[in-house]
Design an enzyme around this catalytic site. Structure first.
Site, PDB file in Angstrom:
ATOM      1  N   ASP A   9       1.020  -1.205   0.189  1.00 46.28           N
ATOM      2  CA  ASP A   9       0.091  -0.038  -0.092  1.00 46.28           C
ATOM      3  C   ASP A   9       0.859   1.358   0.077  1.00 46.28           C
ATOM      4  O   ASP A   9       1.980   1.201   0.361  1.00 46.28           O
ATOM      5  CB  ASP A   9      -1.062  -0.123   1.351  1.00 46.28           C
ATOM      6  CG  ASP A   9      -1.633   1.182   1.592  1.00 46.28           C
ATOM      7  OD1 ASP A   9      -2.271   1.779   0.698  1.00 46.28           O
ATOM      8  OD2 ASP A   9      -1.518   1.763   2.523  1.00 46.28           O
ATOM      9  N   ARG A  10       0.595   2.521  -0.500  1.00 44.49           N
ATOM     10  CA  ARG A  10       1.205   3.360  -0.389  1.00 44.49           C
ATOM     11  C   ARG A  10       1.095   4.468   0.817  1.00 44.49           C
ATOM     12  O   ARG A  10       1.879   4.363   1.648  1.00 44.49           O
ATOM     13  CB  ARG A  10       1.203   4.271  -1.761  1.00 44.49           C
ATOM     14  CG  ARG A  10       1.980   5.250  -2.009  1.00 44.49           C
ATOM     15  CD  ARG A  10       1.510   6.287  -3.347  1.00 44.49           C
ATOM     16  NE  ARG A  10       0.778   7.409  -2.786  1.00 44.49           N
ATOM     17  CZ  ARG A  10       0.115   8.444  -3.272  1.00 44.49           C
ATOM     18  NH1 ARG A  10       0.312   8.381  -4.503  1.00 44.49           N
ATOM     19  NH2 ARG A  10      -0.530   9.270  -2.702  1.00 44.49           N
ATOM     20  N   ASP A  11       0.065   5.301   0.753  1.00 45.51           N
ATOM     21  CA  ASP A  11      -0.340   6.142   2.096  1.00 45.51           C
ATOM     22  C   ASP A  11      -0.308   5.479   3.231  1.00 45.51           C
ATOM     23  O   ASP A  11      -1.359   4.664   3.353  1.00 45.51           O
ATOM     24  CB  ASP A  11      -1.598   7.109   1.596  1.00 45.51           C
ATOM     25  CG  ASP A  11      -1.214   7.883   0.377  1.00 45.51           C
ATOM     26  OD1 ASP A  11      -0.091   8.087  -0.054  1.00 45.51           O
ATOM     27  OD2 ASP A  11      -2.284   7.888  -0.303  1.00 45.51           O
ATOM     28  N   ASP A  17       0.263   9.556   5.632  1.00 46.04           N
ATOM     29  CA  ASP A  17      -1.117   9.615   4.888  1.00 46.04           C
ATOM     30  C   ASP A  17      -1.552  10.794   4.996  1.00 46.04           C
ATOM     31  O   ASP A  17      -1.993  11.353   6.346  1.00 46.04           O
ATOM     32  CB  ASP A  17      -1.991   8.607   5.619  1.00 46.04           C
ATOM     33  CG  ASP A  17      -3.442   8.550   4.694  1.00 46.04           C
ATOM     34  OD1 ASP A  17      -3.579   9.497   3.752  1.00 46.04           O
ATOM     35  OD2 ASP A  17      -3.821   7.332   4.831  1.00 46.04           O
ATOM     36  N   GLY A  19      -4.033  12.568   3.271  1.00 48.79           N
ATOM     37  CA  GLY A  19      -5.449  12.739   2.555  1.00 48.79           C
ATOM     38  C   GLY A  19      -5.194  12.718   0.935  1.00 48.79           C
ATOM     39  O   GLY A  19      -4.924  11.393   0.850  1.00 48.79           O
ATOM     40  N   TYR A  20      -5.337  13.637   0.393  1.00 45.91           N
ATOM     41  CA  TYR A  20      -5.252  13.688  -1.051  1.00 45.91           C
ATOM     42  C   TYR A  20      -4.106  14.415  -1.671  1.00 45.91           C
ATOM     43  O   TYR A  20      -4.529  15.416  -2.204  1.00 45.91           O
ATOM     44  CB  TYR A  20      -6.449  13.925  -1.627  1.00 45.91           C
ATOM     45  CG  TYR A  20      -7.660  13.115  -1.362  1.00 45.91           C
ATOM     46  CD1 TYR A  20      -7.869  11.854  -1.888  1.00 45.91           C
ATOM     47  CD2 TYR A  20      -8.682  13.457  -0.452  1.00 45.91           C
ATOM     48  CE1 TYR A  20      -8.956  10.896  -1.396  1.00 45.91           C
ATOM     49  CE2 TYR A  20      -9.909  12.577   0.197  1.00 45.91           C
ATOM     50  CZ  TYR A  20     -10.012  11.448  -0.569  1.00 45.91           C
ATOM     51  OH  TYR A  20     -10.750  10.636  -0.098  1.00 45.91           O
ATOM     52  N   GLN A  53      -6.516   5.668  -5.356  1.00 43.49           N
ATOM     53  CA  GLN A  53      -6.425   6.949  -5.318  1.00 43.49           C
ATOM     54  C   GLN A  53      -7.553   7.757  -5.953  1.00 43.49           C
ATOM     55  O   GLN A  53      -7.835   8.341  -7.064  1.00 43.49           O
ATOM     56  CB  GLN A  53      -5.251   7.529  -6.459  1.00 43.49           C
ATOM     57  CG  GLN A  53      -3.838   7.050  -6.038  1.00 43.49           C
ATOM     58  CD  GLN A  53      -3.482   7.610  -4.707  1.00 43.49           C
ATOM     59  OE1 GLN A  53      -3.898   9.101  -4.532  1.00 43.49           O
ATOM     60  NE2 GLN A  53      -2.875   7.207  -3.567  1.00 43.49           N
ATOM     61  N   SER A  54      -8.729   7.561  -5.204  1.00 40.97           N
ATOM     62  CA  SER A  54     -10.213   8.006  -5.706  1.00 40.97           C
ATOM     63  C   SER A  54     -10.216   9.526  -5.682  1.00 40.97           C
ATOM     64  O   SER A  54     -10.968  10.192  -6.191  1.00 40.97           O
ATOM     65  CB  SER A  54     -11.282   7.467  -4.690  1.00 40.97           C
ATOM     66  OG  SER A  54     -10.964   8.039  -3.274  1.00 40.97           O
ATOM     67  N   HIS A  92     -10.757   5.507  -9.567  1.00 37.55           N
ATOM     68  CA  HIS A  92     -12.120   5.687  -9.548  1.00 37.55           C
ATOM     69  C   HIS A  92     -12.784   6.018  -8.367  1.00 37.55           C
ATOM     70  O   HIS A  92     -12.457   5.855  -7.208  1.00 37.55           O
ATOM     71  CB  HIS A  92     -12.923   4.107 -10.112  1.00 37.55           C
ATOM     72  CG  HIS A  92     -12.239   3.818 -11.491  1.00 37.55           C
ATOM     73  ND1 HIS A  92     -11.331   2.537 -11.516  1.00 37.55           N
ATOM     74  CD2 HIS A  92     -12.428   4.241 -12.801  1.00 37.55           C
ATOM     75  CE1 HIS A  92     -11.213   2.459 -12.732  1.00 37.55           C
ATOM     76  NE2 HIS A  92     -11.722   3.374 -13.589  1.00 37.55           N
ATOM     77  N   CYS A 105     -15.702   0.101 -10.001  1.00 40.15           N
ATOM     78  CA  CYS A 105     -14.810  -0.710 -10.661  1.00 40.15           C
ATOM     79  C   CYS A 105     -14.385  -2.035 -10.002  1.00 40.15           C
ATOM     80  O   CYS A 105     -14.597  -2.423  -8.707  1.00 40.15           O
ATOM     81  CB  CYS A 105     -13.787   0.351 -10.958  1.00 40.15           C
ATOM     82  SG  CYS A 105     -12.888   0.437  -9.371  1.00 40.15           S
TER      83      CYS A 105
HETATM   84 MG   LIG Z   1      -2.782   3.115   3.487  1.00 40.99          MG
HETATM   85 ZN   LIG Z   2     -10.764   1.352 -10.056  1.00 47.67          ZN
END
Ligand SMILES: [Mg+2]
Ligand SMILES: [Zn+2]
Length: 191
Positions: A9-11, A17, A19-20, A53-54, A92, A105
């Site tokens: 996982d990344r964040d 982490d 947020g965005y 990455q919504s 998505h 998705c």
């Molecule tokens: Mg995470």
């Molecule tokens: Zn997706």
């Protein structure tokens, strides 16, 4: 012969982490992540990021922003002698204002789509692989792809550990951080 992977996982797992994030300067890689990745590289496992990455579907960043962030992360790791073998992201969001990203998705963790794509692209044996992450969706994802999920206590990990107990779900292992998770994995016998 197929390769095994340590999916990441990344964040909250590799970096803080926040947020965005939508630009490279917002990505703070945990200092122990550099050695952790180098250890994965030396082990022969592939190191592949799988990230939801919504924020793209929500309109907080573009695919180009995400690409820039990931190029910078790869460069930062390369500078420290470590390599990412792949990065797969789900952009998505079911309620996205942009029809391009508005869908339910099959690639948003815990759904297995991104791991299946990576396995196809890179020739990965999922059953011999691991997934390291900090959220319930990460543990579920690891189970869904038939890999062994490892929870890290960075990011949302402490909260997640409690939730998992309530759900009666158990990762293969819980580790303080990415480096400890990798050490544990590299000490395991091949399943
Ligand atoms: Mg995470
Ligand atoms: Zn997706």
């Amino acid at each position: 012969m197929k390769k095994r992977a340590i999916f990441l996982d990344r964040d909250g797992t590799i970096n803080e982490d926040v947020g965005y994030p939508n630009k490279p300067s917002q990505i703070k890689i945990f200092s122990s992540s550099f050695d952790a990745l180098a250890k994965i590289n030396a082990s022969g496992f592939l190191a592949v990021i799988i990230t939801n990455q919504s924020g793209i579907g929500r309109g907080y960043l573009t695919e180009a922003d995400l690409e820039e962030i990931h190029q910078k992360m790869k460069a930062d790791f390369a500078e420290r002698g470590a390599r990412l073998d792949g990065i797969y992201a789900c952009p998505h969001y079911e309620l996205s204002p942009n029809p391009r990203y508005r869908k339910s998705c099959d690639c948003r963790k815990p759904k297995p789509g991104l791991a299946l794509r990576a396995a196809e692209d890179l020739g990965i044996d999922l059953a011999g692989s691991y997934f390291i992450g900090d959220k319930v969706e990460d543990v579920l994802f690891g189970l869904n792809i038939g890999a062994r999920p490892v929870l890290v206590l960075t990011g949302s990990g402490v909260e997640t550990e409690k939730k998992l107990k309530e759900m009666n779900l158990r990762p293969a292992h819980t580790a303080a951080d990415l480096s400890a998770a990798v050490d544990w994995i590299l000490g395991q016998k091949r399943p």
